[in-house]
Design a protein around this motif. Structure first.
Motif, PDB file in Angstrom:
ATOM      1  N   ILE B  17       0.831  -1.212   0.000  1.00 12.38           N
ATOM      2  CA  ILE B  17       0.000   0.000   0.000  1.00 12.38           C
ATOM      3  C   ILE B  17       0.864   1.260   0.000  1.00 12.38           C
ATOM      4  CG2 ILE B  17      -1.892   1.228   1.139  1.00 12.38           C
ATOM      5  CD1 ILE B  17      -2.489  -1.661   0.035  1.00 12.38           C
ATOM      6  N   ILE B  18       0.672   2.089  -1.032  1.00 11.02           N
ATOM      7  CA  ILE B  18       1.484   3.281  -1.262  1.00 11.02           C
ATOM      8  C   ILE B  18       0.566   4.463  -1.573  1.00 11.02           C
ATOM      9  CG2 ILE B  18       3.305   4.289  -2.715  1.00 11.02           C
ATOM     10  CD1 ILE B  18       4.085   1.379  -3.486  1.00 11.02           C
ATOM     11  N   PRO B  19       0.394   5.414  -0.664  1.00  8.82           N
ATOM     12  CA  PRO B  19      -0.371   6.618  -1.035  1.00  8.82           C
ATOM     13  C   PRO B  19       0.243   7.289  -2.266  1.00  8.82           C
ATOM     14  CG  PRO B  19      -0.077   6.519   1.330  1.00  8.82           C
ATOM     15  CD  PRO B  19       0.791   5.426   0.749  1.00  8.82           C
ATOM     16  N   ALA B  20      -0.602   7.713  -3.175  1.00 11.97           N
ATOM     17  CA  ALA B  20      -0.142   8.241  -4.449  1.00 11.97           C
ATOM     18  C   ALA B  20       0.234   9.717  -4.336  1.00 11.97           C
ATOM     19  CB  ALA B  20      -1.233   8.063  -5.501  1.00 11.97           C
ATOM     20  N   LYS B 277      -4.767   3.343   6.120  1.00  5.94           N
ATOM     21  CA  LYS B 277      -4.674   2.581   7.373  1.00  5.94           C
ATOM     22  C   LYS B 277      -5.769   1.517   7.397  1.00  5.94           C
ATOM     23  CE  LYS B 277      -4.336   3.416  12.371  1.00  5.94           C
ATOM     24  NZ  LYS B 277      -5.346   2.656  13.077  1.00  5.94           N
ATOM     25  N   LYS B 278      -6.977   1.912   7.018  1.00  2.00           N
ATOM     26  CA  LYS B 278      -8.092   0.951   7.021  1.00  2.00           C
ATOM     27  C   LYS B 278      -7.836  -0.179   6.025  1.00  2.00           C
ATOM     28  CE  LYS B 278     -11.639   4.291   8.361  1.00  2.00           C
ATOM     29  NZ  LYS B 278     -12.627   5.240   7.816  1.00  2.00           N
ATOM     30  N   ILE B 279      -7.299   0.162   4.851  1.00  2.00           N
ATOM     31  CA  ILE B 279      -7.026  -0.868   3.838  1.00  2.00           C
ATOM     32  C   ILE B 279      -6.006  -1.871   4.385  1.00  2.00           C
ATOM     33  CG2 ILE B 279      -5.948  -1.281   1.588  1.00  2.00           C
ATOM     34  CD1 ILE B 279      -7.209   1.365   0.632  1.00  2.00           C
ATOM     35  N   ILE B 280      -4.936  -1.357   4.983  1.00  2.00           N
ATOM     36  CA  ILE B 280      -3.885  -2.241   5.498  1.00  2.00           C
ATOM     37  C   ILE B 280      -4.421  -3.120   6.631  1.00  2.00           C
ATOM     38  CG2 ILE B 280      -1.675  -2.251   6.747  1.00  2.00           C
ATOM     39  CD1 ILE B 280      -1.018   0.354   5.059  1.00  2.00           C
ATOM     40  N   GLU B 281      -5.263  -2.538   7.460  1.00  2.00           N
ATOM     41  CA  GLU B 281      -5.787  -3.309   8.590  1.00  2.00           C
ATOM     42  C   GLU B 281      -6.797  -4.372   8.162  1.00  2.00           C
ATOM     43  OE1 GLU B 281      -5.062   0.035  12.063  1.00  2.00           O
ATOM     44  OE2 GLU B 281      -7.068  -0.194  11.215  1.00  2.00           O
TER      45      GLU B 281
END
Lengths: 243, 302
Positions: B17-20, B277-281
């Motif tokens: 996961i990488i914020p663009a 954060k929600k995606i990773i969790e």
């Protein structure tokens, strides 16, 4: 900045298209006058930034005009519905600059953030005067509520209530500092006319509302500022409105 | 190694996961919302040789399931990024960061890339040849094979760190442009940048954005991004970073099945600061639901 799932506790039409909404369950938030909240309206991608009109314990009041489908959906929400909110956004007005006789000047839906400011300045023992501008008598709202905290001067463009004309036609003398919020032409007129120090609250279409996207950048005399983050309130001396 | 970890051009990242770029500033705004060290990495705001204010406002408009932006690469310029932004970032982020670079000439790209290549905190150079909101640069390099090749080749010649070419979807054949970047020596490809769009204010009858047009992003573009990631990853032999409308753990898995080795998340960060954060969790439980042991196993499964 905080994220909170609030509950709509009341929605009321104040005029034909201006609504007052109360949101409960805001929790332990430190909300200052002139700051704003950013609301996730069901079914819409971007949040809607709206200034804080009042705070009473766990309950927050906002006032907004229906201008598009976002605010239309917001106005149709029912008590009990949940509304995810980002709280404590923006810098807010600087109350320490008020002096003894602060002047609050609002136009249309620029008036709401000044209400919470009037309340706080009144608590500090200041002699508040509010000049509130509207188009016409049927669009008046909150003029009586403001009287709890100070003297109120109403203006209408068509003269159907109060002084005929704009807020800039009804400015009292002898005030110590001003706080303004309203449409850009009104703010620019005040910038030219007022000879005391003061602060203006600005608005812009925002992406995030918390400083990430650079969508609401504004070039001041001190360089580029984000209206959502370094603003929405700016000291008059940094505004590039001399021409 | 955790089950979410993945390799990105020779650097292991804890999760894909990488914020663009352009949706995460230089990181520290988001550090106020959560510990950004839980990210794989992030791509910082597009950086140019000179400071840029960007386009006039309004720069933002909404649409069904997405948004348009026409920010126009506002950034403080590479010197200030190095002297002010990266030291501030270092205090809150302790992993290699992805530098996003834009320019108006090949020389610009090389100049900025070289300076950022030397920064210890920079892990990758993401070369943005796809910004739709500036004139005479950005996207004009990314819409022809020759332009893309020239920029990537020049940057590769001068830099040591992995070079990732960020591509525009506003082209007839994105595969041929990806292939040109690979031939020029790119270590990876990221796609898609935003799609050129426009909205009109019904009251004024004029364009809503001061720049007239803007880049469309958000869930509205997700199927286009999945299709392009699928096509490009089949054609090249270097890692592909998929982006465009990703906003859930399910979207991440779909993008990786399409061929992405890692996934950038853009507009979702603006609608919800906690989105990544929600995606990773939630990723581990979504992986369980689909019987995925390791995320790296599903790359290109489609």
């Amino acid at each position: 900045m905080k994220q909170k799932e609030c509950t709509v506790s009341a929605v009321k039409a104040l005029t034909e298209n201006i609504y007052e909404m109360k949101l409960s369950d805001i929790g332990e938030a430190c909300i200052v006058p002139g700051s704003f909240v950013n609301l996730t309206i069901p079914g819409l991608f971007l949040r809607r930034p709206i200034s804080v009109c009042d705070v009473n314990g766990d309950e927050l009041t906002i006032i907004f005009r229906v201008v598009g489908h976002g605010t239309e959906k917001l106005s149709a929400m029912e008590p009990g519905e949940k509304l995810p909110v980002l709280l404590e956004l923006g810098n807010g007005y600087d109350l320490s600059k008020a002096g003894e006789r602060p002047l609050l000047i609002g136009g249309g839906v620029g008036i709401p953030p000044l209400y919470y400011l009037a309340k706080k300045l009144h608590e500090l023992g200041k002699e508040v005067t509010a000049v509130l501008g509207f188009n016409t008598a049927s669009e008046l709202f909150y003029t009586e509520e403001f009287q709890r905290y100070g003297k109120v001067i109403v203006t209408t463009v068509d003269g159907s209530a109060g002084v005929r004309g704009f807020v800039s036609d009804a400015l009292p003398e002898g005030c110590s500092f001003f706080y303004a919020c309203g449409p850009l032409p009104m703010e620019k007129a005040l910038y030219k006319k007022l000879n005391i120090d003061g602060q203006f609250s600005l608005e812009e279409r925002m992406g995030c509302g918390f400083g990430a996207c650079m969508g609401c950048s504004f070039m001041t005399k001190l360089g580029s500022k984000r209206i959502c983050r370094e603003g929405p309130v700016f000291d008059r001396e940094v505004l590039p409105w001399d021409e | 190694m955790g089950r979410m970890s993945t390799d990105l051009c020779g650097i292991r990242i804890d999760n894909p996961i990488i914020p663009a770029s352009g949706t995460f500033g230089y990181g520290y705004e988001f550090a106020e919302w959560y510990d950004i060290n839980l990210l794989g990495t992030f791509s910082f705001k597009g950086t140019t040789r000179q400071e840029r204010f960007g386009n006039p406002t309004p720069r933002i408009a909404e649409c069904a399931s997405g948004m348009l932006n026409a920010v126009g690469l506002q950034n403080p310029g590479v010197d200030k990024v190095i002297s002010e932004e990266l030291p501030k970032l270092k205090q809150v982020f302790h992993k290699p960061v992805m530098a996003n670079i834009s320019g108006f000439s090949v020389d610009d790209y090389v100049y900025v890339s070289k300076l950022l290549d030397e920064q210890e905190s920079v892990g990758w150079l993401e070369i943005n040849i796809s910004c739709p909101n500036v004139h005479g640069g950005g996207m004009s390099f990314g819409t022809t094979c020759e332009g893309a090749y020239e920029v990537i080749r020049a940057v590769k010649n001068e830099c040591r760190k992995p070079v990732i070419a960020k591509l525009s979807p506003n082209v007839t054949d994105i595969v041929s442009i990806a292939e040109a970047c690979e031939e020029a020596g790119a270590d990876g490809i990221s796609l898609i940048n935003t799609l050129l769009g426009m909205r009109i204010n019904l009251r004024t009858g004029k364009p809503l954005l001061a720049n007239t047009t803007g880049g469309l992003s958000g869930p509205a573009v997700f199927p286009i991004a999945v299709r392009m990631v699928y096509q490009v990853s089949k054609a090249v032999h270097i890692p592909v970073i998929g982006m465009g409308g990703v906003s859930s753990a399910e979207d991440v898995i779909e993008m990786m099945m399409a061929g992405a080795a890692a996934v950038e998340v853009g507009a979702a960060n603006l609608a919800d600061p906690m989105a990544c954060k929600k995606i990773i969790e939630t990723l581990p439980s979504v992986m369980d639901r689909y019987g995925i042991e390791n995320l790296s196993d599903i790359i290109g499964k489609a």
